[in-house]
Design a protein around this motif. Structure first.
Motif, PDB file in Angstrom:
ATOM      1  N   GLU A   1     -41.719  -9.531 -37.725  1.00 10.81           N
ATOM      2  CA  GLU A   1     -43.136  -9.868 -37.569  1.00 10.81           C
ATOM      3  C   GLU A   1     -43.830 -10.171 -38.899  1.00 10.81           C
TER       4      GLU A   1
ATOM      5  N   ASP B   1     -53.841  -8.931 -35.771  1.00 11.72           N
ATOM      6  CA  ASP B   1     -53.082  -9.660 -36.791  1.00 11.72           C
ATOM      7  C   ASP B   1     -53.935 -10.758 -37.410  1.00 11.72           C
TER       8      ASP B   1
ATOM      9  N   GLU C   1     -53.320 -10.981 -31.391  1.00  8.33           N
ATOM     10  CA  GLU C   1     -52.164 -10.107 -31.575  1.00  8.33           C
ATOM     11  C   GLU C   1     -50.896 -10.929 -31.451  1.00  8.33           C
TER      12      GLU C   1
ATOM     13  N   GLU D   1     -46.725 -10.685 -31.327  1.00  7.07           N
ATOM     14  CA  GLU D   1     -45.537  -9.849 -31.178  1.00  7.07           C
ATOM     15  C   GLU D   1     -44.315 -10.730 -31.439  1.00  7.07           C
ATOM     16  N   LYS D   2     -43.145 -10.171 -31.357  1.00  6.46           N
ATOM     17  CA  LYS D   2     -41.955 -10.950 -31.673  1.00  6.46           C
ATOM     18  C   LYS D   2     -41.635 -11.941 -30.554  1.00  6.46           C
TER      19      LYS D   2
ATOM     20  N   LYS E   1     -39.206 -10.548 -27.900  1.00  3.11           N
ATOM     21  CA  LYS E   1     -39.573  -9.515 -26.944  1.00  3.11           C
ATOM     22  C   LYS E   1     -39.714 -10.105 -25.540  1.00  3.11           C
TER      23      LYS E   1
ATOM     24  N   HIS F   1     -42.871  -2.893 -24.229  1.00  5.53           N
ATOM     25  CA  HIS F   1     -43.480  -3.517 -25.410  1.00  5.53           C
ATOM     26  C   HIS F   1     -44.694  -4.364 -25.020  1.00  5.53           C
TER      27      HIS F   1
ATOM     28  N   ALA G   1     -48.672  -3.827 -26.105  1.00 10.87           N
ATOM     29  CA  ALA G   1     -49.516  -4.884 -26.670  1.00 10.87           C
ATOM     30  C   ALA G   1     -50.844  -4.968 -25.918  1.00 10.87           C
TER      31      ALA G   1
ATOM     32  N   GLN H   1     -53.138  -2.206 -26.996  1.00 11.84           N
ATOM     33  CA  GLN H   1     -53.814  -2.463 -28.270  1.00 11.84           C
ATOM     34  C   GLN H   1     -55.062  -3.314 -28.043  1.00 11.84           C
TER      35      GLN H   1
ATOM     36  N   TYR I   1     -46.812 -13.841 -27.504  1.00 14.78           N
ATOM     37  CA  TYR I   1     -45.750 -12.884 -27.186  1.00 14.78           C
ATOM     38  C   TYR I   1     -44.565 -13.603 -26.553  1.00 14.78           C
TER      39      TYR I   1
END
Length: 292
Positions: free
Chosen positions: A41, A89, A106, A108-109, A112, A124, A128, A131, A172
């Motif tokens: 990330e 982010d 946000e 994420e990888k 994922k 995961h 997210a 959050q 994501y």
């Protein structure tokens, strides 16, 4: 009679063309997503910091606004006072004629998964969403809206008579997860809650409307520090007032590997001039095509 109060430099080295920039950015982004670094990330964060045109939300999350974000920059890892490390982010402070819309993002990888094989949302993904829920709860506390405005020093002329409506983007996973699972694709489209927009990393692409925007960080109230100066960005009287709020632009220019040496030296030499003009008043007549 109005007259211009600024002067453009003679023989300014040109910026990278949009066509050249777009082709190179897409190529390097696809290479990154296809490499082992796609699972890191911080590497994704650094790439997107250098290429704010790739980050959605600069002109809002609904119908595109004709108003550029404040302060003509993407904010990397924007603090929300009291939330510690659970911060976005990225953030755009988008606006239109009626609304100030912080767009909290946000990432994420891309490796994922959205769902387990049995169709239950992956842990995961649930984390997210949690959050984002924390950010929503933070903005639901009325005093925090004033805290936000003070920290990011949003000017009166932008704040006054505008509604305040945050929105949220989750980037994501990969669309590959859904290529053979139409059931999961349908379910994914129903995951977003109010004022949320979910997308995979495959959706990211350079937005030409953002070709003049920088990336900044902020750790103290109103102290915007330049992180990235993309090679398409130009000085002009239209950006000078906002850019004057951003410190250390010279360092971001020096670090921009996509600038030619001539363009880099020119931009460094013009920062002080445009900052002085951006802080001046009155501005006088402004030519619509005046850029350098």
């Amino acid at each position: 009679m109005f007259k211009k109060t600024y002067a453009l430099a003679d023989n300014a080295p040109p910026p990278m063309t949009w066509a050249d920039y777009e082709a190179r950015a897409i190529r390097e982004w696809q290479q990154l997503l296809g490499s082992a670094s796609a699972n890191d990330e911080p590497t994704l964060q650094r790439f997107l910091e250098q290429h704010p045109t790739m980050v959605p939300g600069a002109y809002g999350t609904g119908a595109p606004s004709g108003h550029s974000p404040f302060p003509k920059a993407l904010v990397s890892q924007p603090p929300l006072q009291g939330l510690g490390s659970r911060i976005p982010d990225f953030m755009w402070i988008a606006k239109d004629s009626e609304t100030i819309c912080p767009v909290l993002i946000e990432i994420e990888k891309p490796t994922k998964r959205w769902f387990r094989e049995d169709g239950v949302p992956d842990a995961h993904f649930t984390q997210a969403l949690d959050q984002i829920t924390e950010w929503k709860a933070w903005f639901k506390q009325a005093p925090n809206i004033q805290v936000f405005r003070d920290f990011y020093r949003i000017p009166d002329d932008l704040w006054r008579a505008r509604n305040f409506e945050p929105s949220y983007i989750l980037i994501y996973g990969s669309r590959r997860e859904f290529e053979a699972r139409e059931d999961l694709a349908r379910k994914r489209r129903l995951q977003a809650r109010d004022n949320e927009y979910h997308m995979t990393f495959d959706r990211l692409a350079p937005d030409p409307r953002a070709d003049g925007l920088l990336t900044v960080k902020i750790t103290r109230p109103a102290e915007y520090i330049a992180l990235a100066w993309p090679p398409t960005v130009q000085f002009s009287p239209f950006v000078a007032e906002d850019f004057a709020l951003i410190q250390d632009k010279e360092s971001a220019i020096t670090a921009s590997s996509w600038l030619t040496a001539e363009r880099r030296a020119f931009l460094e030499s013009r920062c002080s001039y445009w900052d002085t003009w951006g802080r001046s008043s009155p501005k006088g007549l402004i030519g619509v095509s005046d850029v350098e």
